[in-house]
Design an enzyme around this catalytic site. Sequence first.
Site, short mmCIF file in Angstrom:
data_model
loop_
_atom_site.label_atom_id
_atom_site.label_comp_id
_atom_site.label_asym_id
_atom_site.label_seq_id
_atom_site.Cartn_x
_atom_site.Cartn_y
_atom_site.Cartn_z
N HIS A 55 -9.41 5.85 2.93
CA HIS A 55 -8.19 6.49 2.43
C HIS A 55 -8.31 8.01 2.43
CE1 HIS A 55 -4.44 6.71 0.14
NE2 HIS A 55 -5.01 7.66 -0.58
N TYR A 58 -10.05 9.34 6.59
CA TYR A 58 -9.38 9.01 7.85
C TYR A 58 -10.41 8.74 8.97
CZ TYR A 58 -5.13 10.68 5.57
OH TYR A 58 -4.08 10.85 4.70
N SER A 103 1.19 6.82 0.76
CA SER A 103 1.19 5.41 0.37
C SER A 103 0.48 5.21 -0.96
CB SER A 103 0.48 4.59 1.44
OG SER A 103 -0.88 4.97 1.55
N HIS A 104 0.96 4.24 -1.71
CA HIS A 104 0.26 3.75 -2.90
C HIS A 104 0.35 2.22 -2.89
CE1 HIS A 104 -1.25 5.35 -6.96
NE2 HIS A 104 -1.82 6.05 -6.02
N GLN A 250 -4.52 3.78 -11.66
CA GLN A 250 -4.27 4.91 -12.55
C GLN A 250 -3.11 4.61 -13.50
OE1 GLN A 250 -4.03 4.81 -9.18
NE2 GLN A 250 -4.70 6.73 -8.25
#
Length: 749
Positions: A55, A58, A103-104, A250
């Site tokens: 993440h 890369y 993105s999440h 989180q």
Amino acid sequence: MTLDTVKHASQTPEAEQPWKELGLKEDEYARIREILGRRPTGAELAMYSVMWSEHCSYKSSKVHLKQFGEKVPENDAMLVGIGENAGVVDVGQGYAVTFKVESHNHPSYIEPYQGAATGVGGIVRDILAMGARPVAVVDPLRFGAADHPDTRRVLPGVVAGIGGYGNCLGLPNIGGEVVFDECYQGNPLVNAGCIGVMKHEDIHLAKASGPGNKVVLYGARTGGDGIGGVSVLASETFESTGPAKRPAVQVGDPFQEKLLIECTLEIFREQLVAGIQDLGGAGLSCATSELASAGSGGMRVELDTVPLRDSSLSPEEILMSESQERMCAIVEPDKVDRFMEICEKWDVIATVIGEVTDGSQLEIFWHGEQIVDVPPRTVAHEGPVYNRPYARPAWQDALQADDANKLARPANAAELREQVLKLVSSPNQASKSWITDQYDRFVQGNTVLAMPEDAGMVRIDEKTNLGVAMATDGNGRYAKLDPYTGAQLALAESYRNVAASGAKPLAISDCLNFGSPEDPDVMWQFAEATRGLADGCLQLGTPVTGGNVSLYNQTGETAIHPTPVVAVLGVIDDVTRRTPVAFAEEGQLLYLLGDTHEELGGSAWSQVIHDHLGGMPPKVDLDREKLLGEILISASRDGMIDAAHDLSDGGLIQAVTESCLRGGKGARLVVPDGLDAFVFLFSESAGRAVVSVPRSEELRFTDMCGARGLPATRIGVVDGDEIEVQGEFGIPLSELRTAHEATLPVLFA
């Protein structure tokens, strides 16, 4: 337990370390030892593990992403490109706009509300870190089958998280998408975008230069939530056993973020920072190493000065924590007092945790003991680079040979009517108002267009009415059939949507969502989609300002469809000239722009009526897209059209249905010569739009289209209270509205 200091690590080279448990490969661990000339300390191992995760680093996508910089030249509007927190473009009148999509995905599957909420918070801080005031958010979403029990677990939480966080920040949610497909069942895609506005001179970059300058951590206290968070969750596949990693997600506090935003903007106004970075993925590990790496290189941090919510946290946990609502600033010593005053005014905790040095190492201390001594570039920018093997899947030819154009079609007008109703009421084509009504789309009073419009638009200058528009699009079904073409279709649709609103497309951000890079089939899809997007941007003249790659969207052996999501940002000189999608004036003429072919591969019709995916997606003609965009922008500016809607998923009948329902006016349609009613209504040929033209402007409009060589076919008139396809059927708007609007409330309310 003895603290693992640098000295201790040098003296105990054979000590066993949990590198595998932290997601590192054996050769990566060996490389870390080679860089340091010893084994890493526990804190160093923690930093490398999160920063070298897929993440953050890369590592599987770098070799393909470099095309965006090599192939696509920056245009005159580009001010900041790839490599910073977000790209920045010049929109005129001294204004600059920064925008990005990220993105999440994985955190939102584990804990839908907090995963989605903190996705919004993170992208907003990326925009803030560039020096801009965030002014709007967008959210492209993808879920599993609409009637699956787990979708009913995930979707309401995701929507509530996006709405709850964004609404509390006072940011209008102006666009995005909601797509359902069983391929996303174990891997929903929660992509979040943000737009920010600033003056050119207000741009800030993430770098730590100037020996003696102070490193200030400000915002929320650091807690145990989010340890490993997105950096680890998004770097491995899920197993079919389901969610089991909640502690890594989180927890967001939008009110704290709102204070952080206003505090930071005041700090910017007084020019108190020399460099700034938000704390998102990889937390302090990322902020310190990236700031040092992009600056002069040297930094000393006293980690024990970091304000904590949990006093039991170890140094490794503090470095890995992805607790939200935190920023890291580089401040000249004589400006620190004023910096602290502003933070105190906004009730934001601020602490000097270190300083920039004239050395070349990132050094971190814990109660006087050195626990990190690393070259920062090796952590932040010189991680592993993989040339993953890839090959065209063995099943690709058979998939493309399964031609959707040969599927059984409606036998008569009654069946055609029935299929129209089935299409517009299907979860993907149905109204998304049950979702979008949970978002505040008009807070701040500058929203000009918002969902269900083709593009979101906000005014950024109240005196001149200067504005920007943004659309996000992507079709995983098209990309599954042909990733190269599918990526270009996503770009073309987003470009077309911005142009249909009257804005001129300037640049793009992207969020590339794929399965495991360790699967050669997936890597081929990624390589092809990236190549297609780079080639398309070159042809359209829309540089890539930055974006995000999300890999390992896979449960066991089942990967999602390749899903490149493309966000196009455009500028409009006067938002009062924008073009909505609604047909609002009876008697106006309807024109179909572009060519219609028999193109049903990957179409909504093939999915809804036949549950089929096969054949080839629609062809792409980017020169035609560019011409169509120019016509739509000129017609909007010069008052030749009152409404415009791009044609994409669901074809002409879907677009006309949405425009009629939006404006509360019906339409009488005539099938053009040379087309049958079925292809006319359901084809998804690209490069098309439907527009409503005042009768007084018809000659001027058709002359312009003819002179530019754009096919413009008169297909009907705005009239009555039904959609009538002459010689075929009619459907009252009341019946269409019920079909179109009831689906999602029944599924999720």
